[in-house]
Design a protein around this motif. Structure first.
Motif, PDB file in Angstrom:
ATOM      1  N   GLU A 228       0.828  -1.200   0.000  1.00  0.00           N
ATOM      2  CA  GLU A 228       0.000   0.000   0.000  1.00  0.00           C
ATOM      3  C   GLU A 228       0.869   1.259   0.000  1.00  0.00           C
ATOM      4  N   ASP A 231       2.207   2.119  -3.476  1.00  0.00           N
ATOM      5  CA  ASP A 231       1.245   2.368  -4.555  1.00  0.00           C
ATOM      6  C   ASP A 231       1.709   3.544  -5.419  1.00  0.00           C
ATOM      7  N   VAL A 271      -3.847  -1.715  -5.897  1.00  0.00           N
ATOM      8  CA  VAL A 271      -2.618  -0.929  -5.981  1.00  0.00           C
ATOM      9  C   VAL A 271      -2.010  -1.064  -7.380  1.00  0.00           C
ATOM     10  N   VAL A 273       1.736  -1.089  -8.621  1.00  0.00           N
ATOM     11  CA  VAL A 273       3.088  -1.150  -8.059  1.00  0.00           C
ATOM     12  C   VAL A 273       4.030  -1.862  -9.024  1.00  0.00           C
TER      13      VAL A 273
END
Length: 449
Positions: A228, A231, A271, A273
């Motif tokens: 998180e 992100d 997310v 990423v």
């Protein structure tokens, strides 16, 4: 890149609806809440907040303090139709970015929000630059092996493909991952590092994916996980080969679906990423031994990059030694020191089983224990100099090492330098064979020319 997430806290439905319309037209993702309690449940995922001062169950300033107590960096803009100077002063002291009075001006809201997001991005960029300059480590080298790896990394960085970096401990895998991040489309996001081997298996899931309040004993508040936090940026999974089976399965789901659940959470979190993994282990061997998931291996290993050991790039040792020495002297207010030519020769002839990390430690030890301004051959620790000594040594020890070197080398050549195959032929553990190969200074390139 994912849209910036804006949380609105206002008990008046018309205000929330108007702000949603304004912000969504500008490409923001908007969440509306009407109470402090409701906002607390979702505020950790926000990139910025618009908070009313007076609410049925408290104050937006209370929520602002809640954010700061938990070190959540999202900027907050206060809005109020009944503001007083005391309210504005209290909000500023609590860390509010701006204070806007109702009726709200569309242009003022958008400008304040734009400035708030730019400020947080600038803060993150400054933190990133502080890591890259000053005493931060840098990649040093001009040897063909090193330049080839940097070229591969730069080419791979242009896409969002997952990268698996392999190499012995101390070769600079994390530095290469940071280089990839800087050269990638994710460079404006965070570079979040996770050492999978250093976190107990029972805590790793919480570290990666976060947890909700009360999810387990000691979880007194909700907490974001590394994914998180990363992100919009890059997550670097170091020593990924040490992940236990349960975490491997959960990581695979994130890579497949781009979402996960916090420990104890019910809502999926999405997310965007960039994933870079690194290992000093042979993941293909672990897959064959059913210790690492094959599907996860292929998900991680879209672009494989192998970082060469220091003994494979001996021409870089001198430049690296100079850099480590200069950096150490500056950090410790030492007079500038230099390395003598004969000392370079000794350093270049050593096998460096600990690679760049070992070289740095040795150079710092030499700088500390050498009184003059020159690091001479006498400055080199005895364990580094011994292979260069021409004086009498134990004939038994020499004979034993020579016989062991020939025996291992023959097994490696017969197995086409497949370490696992050679280990089976020698009747020893693969990890022990790797250690002996490093100690004896064996390398395929050196013995197949």
């Amino acid at each position: 890149m994912a849209a910036k997430r804006i949380l609105i806290l206002d008990h008046e439905p018309n205000i929330g609806a108007s702000l949603r319309l304004i912000l969504e037209r500008e490409g923001y993702a908007v969440t509306i809440t009407r109470t402090v309690a409701e906002a607390k449940a979702t505020c950790e995922r926000a990139d910025a907040l618009l908070l009313d001062v007076r609410l049925p169950d408290g104050s937006g300033i209370d929520l602002l303090r809640y954010l700061r107590e938990r070190d959540l960096p999202a900027p907050a803009i206060m809005i109020s139709g009944h503001a007083t100077i005391a309210d504005a002063v209290e909000a500023t002291r609590a860390g509010a970015f701006d204070f806007l009075e109702k009726p709200l001006s569309r242009d003022k809201v958008l400008l304040s929000l734009k400035n708030a997001l730019e400020q947080i991005n600038l803060r993150r960029e400054n933190e990133r630059l502080r890591e890259l300059v000053g005493t931060g480590a840098r990649m040093i080298g001009a040897s063909p092996a090193f330049l080839r790896v940097v070229e591969q990394a730069s080419m791979a960085a242009r896409s969002d493909a997952r990268i698996l970096i392999s190499g012995e401990s101390g070769t600079g895998k994390e530095l290469l991952a940071a280089h990839i991040h800087r050269e990638s489309p994710f460079a404006n996001g965070a570079f979040v590092k996770v050492n999978c081997a250093a976190i107990p298996s029972e805590l790793l899931e919480s570290e990666l994916f976060g947890h909700e309040k009360g999810a387990f004993t000691g979880a007194t508040s909700s907490r974001k996980g590394k994914f998180e936090l990363a992100d919009g940026g890059t997550i670097f999974l170091d020593e990924v080969g040490d992940l236990h089976a349960g975490s491997q399965a959960k990581l695979l789901r994130v890579l497949q679906e781009g979402e996960f659940h916090r420990v104890g959470g019910e809502q999926p979190i999405h997310v965007t990423v960039r994933v870079i993994a690194a290992t000093n282990r042979n993941l293909a061997d672990l897959v064959a031994q059913q210790k690492f998931r094959e599907d996860l291996y292929y998900r991680l290993c879209v672009v494989p990059i192998r970082v060469p050991s220091l003994r494979e790039r001996t021409h870089d040792i001198g430049a690296m030694a100079d850099y480590f020495l200069g950096d150490f002297c500056v950090r410790n207010n030492f007079h500038s020191k230099q390395i003598d030519r004969e000392t370079y020769k000794i350093l270049e002839s050593y096998s460096w089983p600990g690679n760049a990390r070992e070289l740095r430690n040795i150079i710092e030890r030499m700088a500390i224990l050498t009184a003059g301004d020159h690091l001479t051959t006498d400055s080199v620790p005895v364990e580094i100099r011994l292979p260069q000594d021409t004086g009498p040594r134990s004939n038994l020890k020499e004979a034993r090492e020579s016989a062991e070197r020939d025996h291992i080398l023959r097994a490696l050549e017969e197995s086409s330098w497949n370490v696992s195959g050679a280990a089976r032929a020698l009747g020893m553990e693969r990890t022990n064979l790797h250690k002996r190969i490093r100690v004896l200074g064996l390398s395929r390139e050196r013995h197949t020319q």
